[in-house]
Design a protein around this motif. Structure first.
Motif, PDB file in Angstrom:
ATOM      1  N   ASN A 175      42.568  32.518  33.850  1.00 31.58           N
ATOM      2  CA  ASN A 175      42.125  33.494  34.861  1.00 31.58           C
ATOM      3  C   ASN A 175      40.800  33.111  35.518  1.00 31.58           C
ATOM      4  O   ASN A 175      40.536  33.512  36.655  1.00 31.58           O
ATOM      5  CB  ASN A 175      41.991  34.877  34.215  1.00 31.58           C
ATOM      6  CG  ASN A 175      43.305  35.389  33.664  1.00 31.58           C
ATOM      7  OD1 ASN A 175      44.324  35.362  34.342  1.00 31.58           O
ATOM      8  ND2 ASN A 175      43.297  35.840  32.421  1.00 31.58           N
ATOM      9  N   GLU A 184      37.768  28.081  29.835  1.00 34.04           N
ATOM     10  CA  GLU A 184      38.846  28.976  29.417  1.00 34.04           C
ATOM     11  C   GLU A 184      40.092  28.204  29.004  1.00 34.04           C
ATOM     12  O   GLU A 184      40.850  28.659  28.140  1.00 34.04           O
ATOM     13  CB  GLU A 184      39.194  29.980  30.519  1.00 34.04           C
ATOM     14  CG  GLU A 184      40.192  31.018  30.026  1.00 34.04           C
ATOM     15  CD  GLU A 184      40.601  32.051  31.059  1.00 34.04           C
ATOM     16  OE1 GLU A 184      41.689  32.635  30.898  1.00 34.04           O
ATOM     17  OE2 GLU A 184      39.842  32.278  32.015  1.00 34.04           O
ATOM     18  N   TYR A 187      39.780  27.544  25.464  1.00 34.12           N
ATOM     19  CA  TYR A 187      39.983  28.814  24.747  1.00 34.12           C
ATOM     20  C   TYR A 187      41.473  29.121  24.600  1.00 34.12           C
ATOM     21  O   TYR A 187      41.939  29.487  23.516  1.00 34.12           O
ATOM     22  CB  TYR A 187      39.263  29.928  25.512  1.00 34.12           C
ATOM     23  CG  TYR A 187      39.502  31.314  24.976  1.00 34.12           C
ATOM     24  CD1 TYR A 187      38.789  31.801  23.885  1.00 34.12           C
ATOM     25  CD2 TYR A 187      40.443  32.161  25.565  1.00 34.12           C
ATOM     26  CE1 TYR A 187      39.005  33.076  23.392  1.00 34.12           C
ATOM     27  CE2 TYR A 187      40.667  33.440  25.089  1.00 34.12           C
ATOM     28  CZ  TYR A 187      39.946  33.896  24.003  1.00 34.12           C
ATOM     29  OH  TYR A 187      40.165  35.169  23.520  1.00 34.12           O
ATOM     30  N   ARG A 188      42.238  28.993  25.696  1.00 33.57           N
ATOM     31  CA  ARG A 188      43.673  29.310  25.664  1.00 33.57           C
ATOM     32  C   ARG A 188      44.440  28.320  24.784  1.00 33.57           C
ATOM     33  O   ARG A 188      45.367  28.708  24.067  1.00 33.57           O
ATOM     34  CB  ARG A 188      44.252  29.302  27.078  1.00 33.57           C
ATOM     35  CG  ARG A 188      43.659  30.339  28.011  1.00 33.57           C
ATOM     36  CD  ARG A 188      43.992  31.746  27.622  1.00 33.57           C
ATOM     37  NE  ARG A 188      43.166  32.706  28.377  1.00 33.57           N
ATOM     38  CZ  ARG A 188      42.930  33.941  27.998  1.00 33.57           C
ATOM     39  NH1 ARG A 188      43.447  34.400  26.868  1.00 33.57           N
ATOM     40  NH2 ARG A 188      42.166  34.737  28.730  1.00 33.57           N
ATOM     41  N   LYS A 191      43.909  29.341  21.295  1.00 32.59           N
ATOM     42  CA  LYS A 191      44.706  30.532  20.985  1.00 32.59           C
ATOM     43  C   LYS A 191      46.167  30.167  20.732  1.00 32.59           C
ATOM     44  O   LYS A 191      46.869  30.866  19.994  1.00 32.59           O
ATOM     45  CB  LYS A 191      44.617  31.547  22.133  1.00 32.59           C
ATOM     46  CG  LYS A 191      43.296  32.294  22.185  1.00 32.59           C
ATOM     47  CD  LYS A 191      43.085  33.117  20.923  1.00 32.59           C
ATOM     48  CE  LYS A 191      41.771  33.847  20.905  1.00 32.59           C
ATOM     49  NZ  LYS A 191      41.519  34.518  19.604  1.00 32.59           N
ATOM     50  N   ASN A 224      32.154  34.979  32.521  1.00 29.62           N
ATOM     51  CA  ASN A 224      33.490  34.666  32.003  1.00 29.62           C
ATOM     52  C   ASN A 224      33.470  34.423  30.503  1.00 29.62           C
ATOM     53  O   ASN A 224      34.425  34.783  29.805  1.00 29.62           O
ATOM     54  CB  ASN A 224      34.061  33.449  32.741  1.00 29.62           C
ATOM     55  CG  ASN A 224      34.451  33.774  34.174  1.00 29.62           C
ATOM     56  OD1 ASN A 224      34.983  34.836  34.451  1.00 29.62           O
ATOM     57  ND2 ASN A 224      34.176  32.860  35.087  1.00 29.62           N
ATOM     58  N   LEU A 227      33.528  37.788  28.910  1.00 29.37           N
ATOM     59  CA  LEU A 227      34.863  38.383  28.971  1.00 29.37           C
ATOM     60  C   LEU A 227      35.786  37.774  27.918  1.00 29.37           C
ATOM     61  O   LEU A 227      36.565  38.488  27.275  1.00 29.37           O
ATOM     62  CB  LEU A 227      35.460  38.190  30.367  1.00 29.37           C
ATOM     63  CG  LEU A 227      34.775  38.965  31.501  1.00 29.37           C
ATOM     64  CD1 LEU A 227      35.368  38.573  32.854  1.00 29.37           C
ATOM     65  CD2 LEU A 227      34.896  40.473  31.287  1.00 29.37           C
ATOM     66  N   LEU A 228      35.682  36.473  27.700  1.00 26.11           N
ATOM     67  CA  LEU A 228      36.492  35.828  26.670  1.00 26.11           C
ATOM     68  C   LEU A 228      36.061  36.273  25.275  1.00 26.11           C
ATOM     69  O   LEU A 228      36.902  36.467  24.388  1.00 26.11           O
ATOM     70  CB  LEU A 228      36.376  34.305  26.786  1.00 26.11           C
ATOM     71  CG  LEU A 228      36.990  33.666  28.031  1.00 26.11           C
ATOM     72  CD1 LEU A 228      36.755  32.154  28.023  1.00 26.11           C
ATOM     73  CD2 LEU A 228      38.473  33.969  28.145  1.00 26.11           C
ATOM     74  N   GLU A 231      37.539  39.686  24.708  1.00 23.79           N
ATOM     75  CA  GLU A 231      38.969  39.545  24.440  1.00 23.79           C
ATOM     76  C   GLU A 231      39.216  39.064  23.016  1.00 23.79           C
ATOM     77  O   GLU A 231      40.104  39.557  22.311  1.00 23.79           O
ATOM     78  CB  GLU A 231      39.592  38.559  25.433  1.00 23.79           C
ATOM     79  CG  GLU A 231      41.076  38.288  25.181  1.00 23.79           C
ATOM     80  CD  GLU A 231      41.633  37.199  26.069  1.00 23.79           C
ATOM     81  OE1 GLU A 231      42.376  36.336  25.549  1.00 23.79           O
ATOM     82  OE2 GLU A 231      41.329  37.191  27.276  1.00 23.79           O
ATOM     83  N   ASN A 232      38.383  38.126  22.589  1.00 28.18           N
ATOM     84  CA  ASN A 232      38.539  37.519  21.275  1.00 28.18           C
ATOM     85  C   ASN A 232      38.313  38.541  20.157  1.00 28.18           C
ATOM     86  O   ASN A 232      39.094  38.607  19.203  1.00 28.18           O
ATOM     87  CB  ASN A 232      37.550  36.355  21.138  1.00 28.18           C
ATOM     88  CG  ASN A 232      37.951  35.385  20.057  1.00 28.18           C
ATOM     89  OD1 ASN A 232      39.141  35.207  19.768  1.00 28.18           O
ATOM     90  ND2 ASN A 232      36.991  34.757  19.431  1.00 28.18           N
ATOM     91  N   GLN A 234      38.466  41.821  20.394  1.00 28.75           N
ATOM     92  CA  GLN A 234      39.401  42.940  20.487  1.00 28.75           C
ATOM     93  C   GLN A 234      40.757  42.611  19.871  1.00 28.75           C
ATOM     94  O   GLN A 234      41.488  43.493  19.428  1.00 28.75           O
ATOM     95  CB  GLN A 234      39.596  43.351  21.947  1.00 28.75           C
ATOM     96  CG  GLN A 234      38.391  44.092  22.523  1.00 28.75           C
ATOM     97  CD  GLN A 234      38.463  44.265  24.041  1.00 28.75           C
ATOM     98  OE1 GLN A 234      39.437  43.836  24.693  1.00 28.75           O
ATOM     99  NE2 GLN A 234      37.462  44.887  24.615  1.00 28.75           N
ATOM    100  N   LYS A 235      41.096  41.312  19.846  1.00 28.63           N
ATOM    101  CA  LYS A 235      42.402  40.911  19.313  1.00 28.63           C
ATOM    102  C   LYS A 235      42.376  40.657  17.824  1.00 28.63           C
ATOM    103  O   LYS A 235      43.394  40.353  17.224  1.00 28.63           O
ATOM    104  CB  LYS A 235      42.890  39.660  20.049  1.00 28.63           C
ATOM    105  CG  LYS A 235      43.333  39.955  21.475  1.00 28.63           C
ATOM    106  CD  LYS A 235      43.949  38.750  22.131  1.00 28.63           C
ATOM    107  CE  LYS A 235      44.439  39.092  23.540  1.00 28.63           C
ATOM    108  NZ  LYS A 235      45.056  37.923  24.214  1.00 28.63           N
TER     109      LYS A 235
END
Length: 236
Positions: A175, A184, A187-188, A191, A224, A227-228, A231-232, A234-235
């Motif tokens: 994104n 990112e 990061y993806r 993941k 950014n 934001l990552l 996200e990290n 929260q999951k």
């Protein structure tokens, strides 16, 4: 057709692009080369159009406007997938990335899903100096600490993908815009439980042209990264 596609994006690289393409083909490898140019004001695209007629393994895509590095990489990744390439390697067009690292990358990609050229592992070198070097070193260490990923290099475009091993991964998942796109992507991949293979590279200062990194990019990257990070956590 080659199994490996080498990609670079250009914007005002008329003094570098022919040299890069020549150096890539001097490697003696079975590769194809894709260059995406964003209608460079210095008319890099004119040089590319001429070279495309002369060089069999060169494909050129010229876009109407400056649309960003992230969209160029996504377009190139899709092109590689749609044309059934097994390996996809991206690099800068300004000669800061040494093409002689590519055989090593291709060899690693025979058994691995991903490889990245790193300035900050043992054996790596970086010719940047002053505040640029300090920002790069501190920035990459900060990203590593925040995202908790075992990787020392998040911001270089010199990286390779084994597309046959990454069937459930696509750059369209990313994104972030601009240079945060590269961060990112790591990061993806992490993941998706993809091993981040780092190899040392010698990053050279460009000899011609000028850097296109806007001064505001550091603030975009911090946003950014935050934001990552959210996200990290929260999951978990």
């Amino acid at each position: 057709m080659s199994k490996t596609l080498i990609f670079t994006a250009t914007y005002n690289e008329k003094e570098n692009i022919e040299n890069l393409i020549e150096n890539l083909n001097k490697l003696g490898l079975e590769i194809d080369i894709l260059v995406i140019d964003d209608n460079s004001p210095d008319k890099t695209w004119e040089i590319l159009e001429k070279l495309e007629k002369e060089i069999k393994n060169l494909k050129v895509i010229i876009r109407e406007n400056k649309s960003g590095l992230d969209t160029a990489h996504k377009l190139a990744f899709d092109y590689a997938r749609n044309h059934n390439y097994e390996k996809f390697i991206s690099m800068d067009a300004d000669l800061s990335h040494d093409p002689n690292e590519i055989p090593k990358m291709i060899d690693i990609l025979k058994t691995s899903s991903f490889v990245i050229g790193s300035r900050y592992v043992k054996g790596g070198k970086c010719e940047m100096s002053g505040h640029r070097l300090a920002l790069s070193i501190i920035g990459n260490k900060f990203i590593k600490k925040i995202l908790k990923i075992d990787c020392n290099e998040f911001t270089t475009s010199y990286r390779g993908f084994n597309l046959s091993k990454l069937e459930d991964f696509n750059l369209n998942m990313i994104n972030s815009k601009g240079y945060s796109f590269f961060m990112e992507t790591i990061y993806r991949l992490n993941k998706h439980q993809v091993n981040i293979n780092e190899i040392p590279i010698h990053f050279k200062n460009r000899r011609h042209g000028y850097s296109k990194i806007p001064g505001i990019e550091i603030f975009r990257t911090l946003k950014n990264l935050f934001l990552l990070y959210l996200e990290n956590i929260q999951k978990k």
